[in-house]
Write a protein that holds these residues in place. Structure first.
Motif, PDB file in Angstrom:
ATOM      1  N   VAL A 166       0.843  -1.206   0.000  1.00 53.38           N
ATOM      2  CA  VAL A 166       0.000   0.000   0.000  1.00 53.38           C
ATOM      3  C   VAL A 166       0.875   1.253   0.000  1.00 53.38           C
ATOM      4  O   VAL A 166       0.628   2.218  -0.749  1.00 53.38           O
ATOM      5  CB  VAL A 166      -0.944  -0.013   1.208  1.00 53.38           C
ATOM      6  N   ALA A 167       1.910   1.251   0.850  1.00 52.86           N
ATOM      7  CA  ALA A 167       2.792   2.420   0.915  1.00 52.86           C
ATOM      8  C   ALA A 167       3.494   2.663  -0.426  1.00 52.86           C
ATOM      9  O   ALA A 167       3.541   3.800  -0.921  1.00 52.86           O
ATOM     10  CB  ALA A 167       3.826   2.219   2.022  1.00 52.86           C
ATOM     11  N   ALA A 171       2.854   5.824  -2.980  1.00 51.56           N
ATOM     12  CA  ALA A 171       4.038   6.617  -3.325  1.00 51.56           C
ATOM     13  C   ALA A 171       4.154   6.766  -4.838  1.00 51.56           C
ATOM     14  O   ALA A 171       4.536   7.837  -5.344  1.00 51.56           O
ATOM     15  CB  ALA A 171       5.287   5.955  -2.757  1.00 51.56           C
ATOM     16  N   SER A 172       3.812   5.707  -5.575  1.00 52.79           N
ATOM     17  CA  SER A 172       3.813   5.803  -7.034  1.00 52.79           C
ATOM     18  C   SER A 172       2.776   6.806  -7.535  1.00 52.79           C
ATOM     19  O   SER A 172       3.023   7.553  -8.488  1.00 52.79           O
ATOM     20  CB  SER A 172       3.545   4.421  -7.642  1.00 52.79           C
ATOM     21  N   VAL A 173       1.610   6.817  -6.891  1.00 54.90           N
ATOM     22  CA  VAL A 173       0.564   7.775  -7.274  1.00 54.90           C
ATOM     23  C   VAL A 173       1.048   9.209  -7.063  1.00 54.90           C
ATOM     24  O   VAL A 173       0.883  10.082  -7.941  1.00 54.90           O
ATOM     25  CB  VAL A 173      -0.714   7.509  -6.468  1.00 54.90           C
ATOM     26  N   PHE A 174       1.660   9.478  -5.913  1.00 58.34           N
ATOM     27  CA  PHE A 174       2.170  10.831  -5.654  1.00 58.34           C
ATOM     28  C   PHE A 174       3.316  11.182  -6.596  1.00 58.34           C
ATOM     29  O   PHE A 174       3.464  12.342  -6.994  1.00 58.34           O
ATOM     30  CB  PHE A 174       2.616  10.944  -4.192  1.00 58.34           C
ATOM     31  N   THR A 175       4.136  10.178  -6.946  1.00 60.45           N
ATOM     32  CA  THR A 175       5.218  10.438  -7.892  1.00 60.45           C
ATOM     33  C   THR A 175       4.664  10.859  -9.250  1.00 60.45           C
ATOM     34  O   THR A 175       5.173  11.813  -9.878  1.00 60.45           O
ATOM     35  CB  THR A 175       6.080   9.178  -8.055  1.00 60.45           C
ATOM     36  N   LEU A 200       6.519   7.503   2.681  1.00 58.39           N
ATOM     37  CA  LEU A 200       5.910   6.244   2.242  1.00 58.39           C
ATOM     38  C   LEU A 200       6.953   5.269   1.698  1.00 58.39           C
ATOM     39  O   LEU A 200       6.878   4.056   1.959  1.00 58.39           O
ATOM     40  CB  LEU A 200       4.851   6.522   1.175  1.00 58.39           C
ATOM     41  N   ALA A 201       7.922   5.773   0.944  1.00 50.54           N
ATOM     42  CA  ALA A 201       8.952   4.887   0.402  1.00 50.54           C
ATOM     43  C   ALA A 201       9.802   4.284   1.521  1.00 50.54           C
ATOM     44  O   ALA A 201      10.082   3.074   1.516  1.00 50.54           O
ATOM     45  CB  ALA A 201       9.837   5.657  -0.581  1.00 50.54           C
ATOM     46  N   ALA A 202      10.208   5.107   2.487  1.00 52.67           N
ATOM     47  CA  ALA A 202      11.005   4.590   3.601  1.00 52.67           C
ATOM     48  C   ALA A 202      10.195   3.623   4.453  1.00 52.67           C
ATOM     49  O   ALA A 202      10.683   2.549   4.841  1.00 52.67           O
ATOM     50  CB  ALA A 202      11.525   5.747   4.450  1.00 52.67           C
ATOM     51  N   GLY A 203       8.941   3.989   4.738  1.00 53.89           N
ATOM     52  CA  GLY A 203       8.093   3.093   5.518  1.00 53.89           C
ATOM     53  C   GLY A 203       7.839   1.773   4.808  1.00 53.89           C
ATOM     54  O   GLY A 203       7.854   0.703   5.432  1.00 53.89           O
ATOM     55  N   GLY A 204       7.606   1.835   3.502  1.00 55.44           N
ATOM     56  CA  GLY A 204       7.400   0.604   2.747  1.00 55.44           C
ATOM     57  C   GLY A 204       8.624  -0.288   2.761  1.00 55.44           C
ATOM     58  O   GLY A 204       8.510  -1.515   2.873  1.00 55.44           O
ATOM     59  N   LEU A 205       9.808   0.312   2.685  1.00 55.82           N
ATOM     60  CA  LEU A 205      11.040  -0.475   2.724  1.00 55.82           C
ATOM     61  C   LEU A 205      11.201  -1.183   4.068  1.00 55.82           C
ATOM     62  O   LEU A 205      11.537  -2.374   4.129  1.00 55.82           O
ATOM     63  CB  LEU A 205      12.236   0.438   2.462  1.00 55.82           C
ATOM     64  N   LEU A 206      10.948  -0.464   5.164  1.00 57.03           N
ATOM     65  CA  LEU A 206      11.091  -1.072   6.491  1.00 57.03           C
ATOM     66  C   LEU A 206      10.038  -2.153   6.722  1.00 57.03           C
ATOM     67  O   LEU A 206      10.332  -3.211   7.296  1.00 57.03           O
ATOM     68  CB  LEU A 206      10.975   0.006   7.568  1.00 57.03           C
ATOM     69  N   LEU A 207       8.815  -1.917   6.277  1.00 59.88           N
ATOM     70  CA  LEU A 207       7.766  -2.918   6.447  1.00 59.88           C
ATOM     71  C   LEU A 207       8.031  -4.164   5.600  1.00 59.88           C
ATOM     72  O   LEU A 207       7.792  -5.290   6.046  1.00 59.88           O
ATOM     73  CB  LEU A 207       6.410  -2.308   6.080  1.00 59.88           C
ATOM     74  N   SER A 208       8.518  -3.953   4.388  1.00 57.19           N
ATOM     75  CA  SER A 208       8.822  -5.115   3.550  1.00 57.19           C
ATOM     76  C   SER A 208       9.969  -5.929   4.139  1.00 57.19           C
ATOM     77  O   SER A 208       9.968  -7.164   4.073  1.00 57.19           O
ATOM     78  CB  SER A 208       9.163  -4.674   2.126  1.00 57.19           C
ATOM     79  N   GLN A 209      10.939  -5.248   4.746  1.00 58.03           N
ATOM     80  CA  GLN A 209      12.031  -5.974   5.396  1.00 58.03           C
ATOM     81  C   GLN A 209      11.500  -6.834   6.543  1.00 58.03           C
ATOM     82  O   GLN A 209      11.869  -8.005   6.693  1.00 58.03           O
ATOM     83  CB  GLN A 209      13.076  -4.985   5.924  1.00 58.03           C
ATOM     84  N   ALA A 210      10.606  -6.264   7.347  1.00 56.58           N
ATOM     85  CA  ALA A 210      10.051  -7.021   8.467  1.00 56.58           C
ATOM     86  C   ALA A 210       9.182  -8.183   8.001  1.00 56.58           C
ATOM     87  O   ALA A 210       9.057  -9.192   8.704  1.00 56.58           O
ATOM     88  CB  ALA A 210       9.241  -6.089   9.368  1.00 56.58           C
ATOM     89  N   SER A 211       8.586  -8.071   6.827  1.00 55.02           N
ATOM     90  CA  SER A 211       7.684  -9.122   6.359  1.00 55.02           C
ATOM     91  C   SER A 211       8.418 -10.414   6.026  1.00 55.02           C
ATOM     92  O   SER A 211       7.804 -11.485   6.003  1.00 55.02           O
ATOM     93  CB  SER A 211       6.919  -8.643   5.124  1.00 55.02           C
ATOM     94  N   TYR A 212       9.730 -10.338   5.776  1.00 54.71           N
ATOM     95  CA  TYR A 212      10.473 -11.547   5.425  1.00 54.71           C
ATOM     96  C   TYR A 212      10.883 -12.363   6.651  1.00 54.71           C
ATOM     97  O   TYR A 212      11.380 -13.478   6.496  1.00 54.71           O
ATOM     98  CB  TYR A 212      11.728 -11.181   4.632  1.00 54.71           C
ATOM     99  N   VAL A 230      -1.758  -2.915  -7.732  1.00 56.89           N
ATOM    100  CA  VAL A 230      -3.220  -2.974  -7.627  1.00 56.89           C
ATOM    101  C   VAL A 230      -3.752  -1.747  -6.909  1.00 56.89           C
ATOM    102  O   VAL A 230      -4.765  -1.148  -7.305  1.00 56.89           O
ATOM    103  CB  VAL A 230      -3.642  -4.277  -6.917  1.00 56.89           C
ATOM    104  N   VAL A 231      -3.081  -1.332  -5.830  1.00 56.98           N
ATOM    105  CA  VAL A 231      -3.500  -0.121  -5.123  1.00 56.98           C
ATOM    106  C   VAL A 231      -3.362   1.103  -6.019  1.00 56.98           C
ATOM    107  O   VAL A 231      -4.262   1.964  -6.073  1.00 56.98           O
ATOM    108  CB  VAL A 231      -2.667   0.037  -3.834  1.00 56.98           C
ATOM    109  N   ALA A 232      -2.245   1.188  -6.739  1.00 56.67           N
ATOM    110  CA  ALA A 232      -2.065   2.319  -7.655  1.00 56.67           C
ATOM    111  C   ALA A 232      -3.126   2.321  -8.748  1.00 56.67           C
ATOM    112  O   ALA A 232      -3.670   3.381  -9.121  1.00 56.67           O
ATOM    113  CB  ALA A 232      -0.668   2.268  -8.268  1.00 56.67           C
TER     114      ALA A 232
END
Length: 342
Positions: A166-167, A171-175, A200-212, A230-232
């Motif tokens: 989602v993050a 972020a792609s939409v705002f870009t 959003l980009a930094a938060g998405g990176l940290l969340l994706s790291q935790a997901s693994y 899909v969100v975009a």
């Protein structure tokens, strides 16, 4: 080389870069379980960040040379590339169920994105950006909180990966909005949007790291790869005036593609749950203490019997042997006269 061929090549290299970054992220998550979000001390993590940044840059350049309908579906190949690369370079082989789920997610995502017709000129005004930013932070925060309450690692990882998707998607939409509205004479107007993109980009990176952490590679990667576009696309359909190609038939095919992609994610989740359950059962079986063998009967100790072989003259008592094992002196006092006593 034509512009279309160049965009396809850049898209493929971008997918390989994203897949490589995901493999390194999963490796770091396994290596540093105590730091699930930002293992800043780990050099491999910074390599993963660089690869993700390279993938994003190549994706943007590919969009500059080729149409969105070609570049976006090729991004789904990240999942397909990641599984054989993980087996080849780090020895992590995916099972048949994981392969089926990854292929279903990739095919469904590619079909959904190929049927979405974009627009290059629409943007968002200040009020729409504010509502979208607040709603996004609320959704990401809600998914994060729910993930902390879930006990199963596989489900928790999927929720964290979904929040990262989602993050990244917003972020792609705002870009895109910043790119459409950018003017060289008033660059400061875009500062709030740029700040939202950075967070959003930094938060998405940290969340994706935790997901693994504790969830393997295929499930979290597929979730991020599917949820992000899909969100975009959902924002594009609702706010940018985008629509599905081929009218009603295209809408039906897009919905079917979404169902296929969702089925792939569900298959990946259930496969990971089954693997975790099997690991717990195997661990509990191997760690259970071995049954203690029955204790052999100790030989009867004869010490007190030797002492009691004769009467204890002068004490008016007779010390008799007590049957059975003894760890201390045991006596039996019998009330009878002792021969030779006074």
């Amino acid at each position: 080389m034509s512009a279309l061929a160049l965009s396809v090549l850049l898209s493929l290299v971008s997918a390989v870069a994203y897949a490589s970054g995901a493999i390194l992220q999963e490796h770091v998550a396994t290596d540093t379980p105590a730091r699930p979000y930002a293992p800043l001390h780990h050099g491999v993590w910074w390599a993963a960040v660089a690869l993700n940044g390279l993938g994003a840059a190549l994706h943007v350049v590919a969009l500059a040379y080729g149409p969105l309908s070609v570049v976006q579906p090729l991004g789904a190949l990240t999942i397909v590339f990641a599984l054989p690369m993980a087996a080849l370079f780090v020895g992590r082989r995916a099972g048949r169920t994981a392969w089926r789920g990854a292929l279903m997610a990739s095919v469904g995502l590619a079909g959904l994105l190929a049927l979405t017709e974009g627009t290059d000129t629409h943007s968002l005004d200040g009020g729409e950006r504010l509502v979208l930013a607040v709603g996004t932070f609320g959704a990401v925060g809600a998914l994060f909180l729910v993930a902390q309450l879930v006990g199963r690692p596989a489900v928790r990882s999927m929720l964290l990966a979904a929040s990262a998707g989602v993050a990244f998607g917003i972020a792609s939409v705002f870009t895109k909005t910043v790119a459409v509205d950018w003017t060289s004479d008033r660059p400061t107007v875009q500062v709030p949007s740029l700040a939202v993109i950075a967070v959003l980009a930094a938060g998405g990176l940290l969340l994706s790291q935790a997901s693994y952490r504790g969830a393997g590679l295929a499930g979290p990667l597929a979730t991020v790869t599917v949820v992000n576009p899909v969100v975009a696309a959902a924002v594009g359909l609702t706010l940018f005036g985008e629509e599905f190609r081929y009218g009603t038939a295209g809408t039906a095919l897009a919905l079917a593609s979404g169902v296929v992609a969702a089925g792939g994610l569900i298959l990946l989740t259930t496969e990971r749950l089954a693997a975790s359950r099997a690991a717990r059962q195997g661990g509990s079986g191997s760690s259970a203490p071995a049954a203690r063998p029955p204790r052999a009967p100790r030989p009867r100790e004869r010490g007190s019997e030797a002492d009691a072989a004769r009467a204890q003259v002068g004490e008016r008592v007779d010390v008799g042997a007590v049957p059975g094992p003894r760890t201390h002196l045991e006596v039996e006092v019998r009330s009878r006269a002792v021969a030779g006593g006074s």
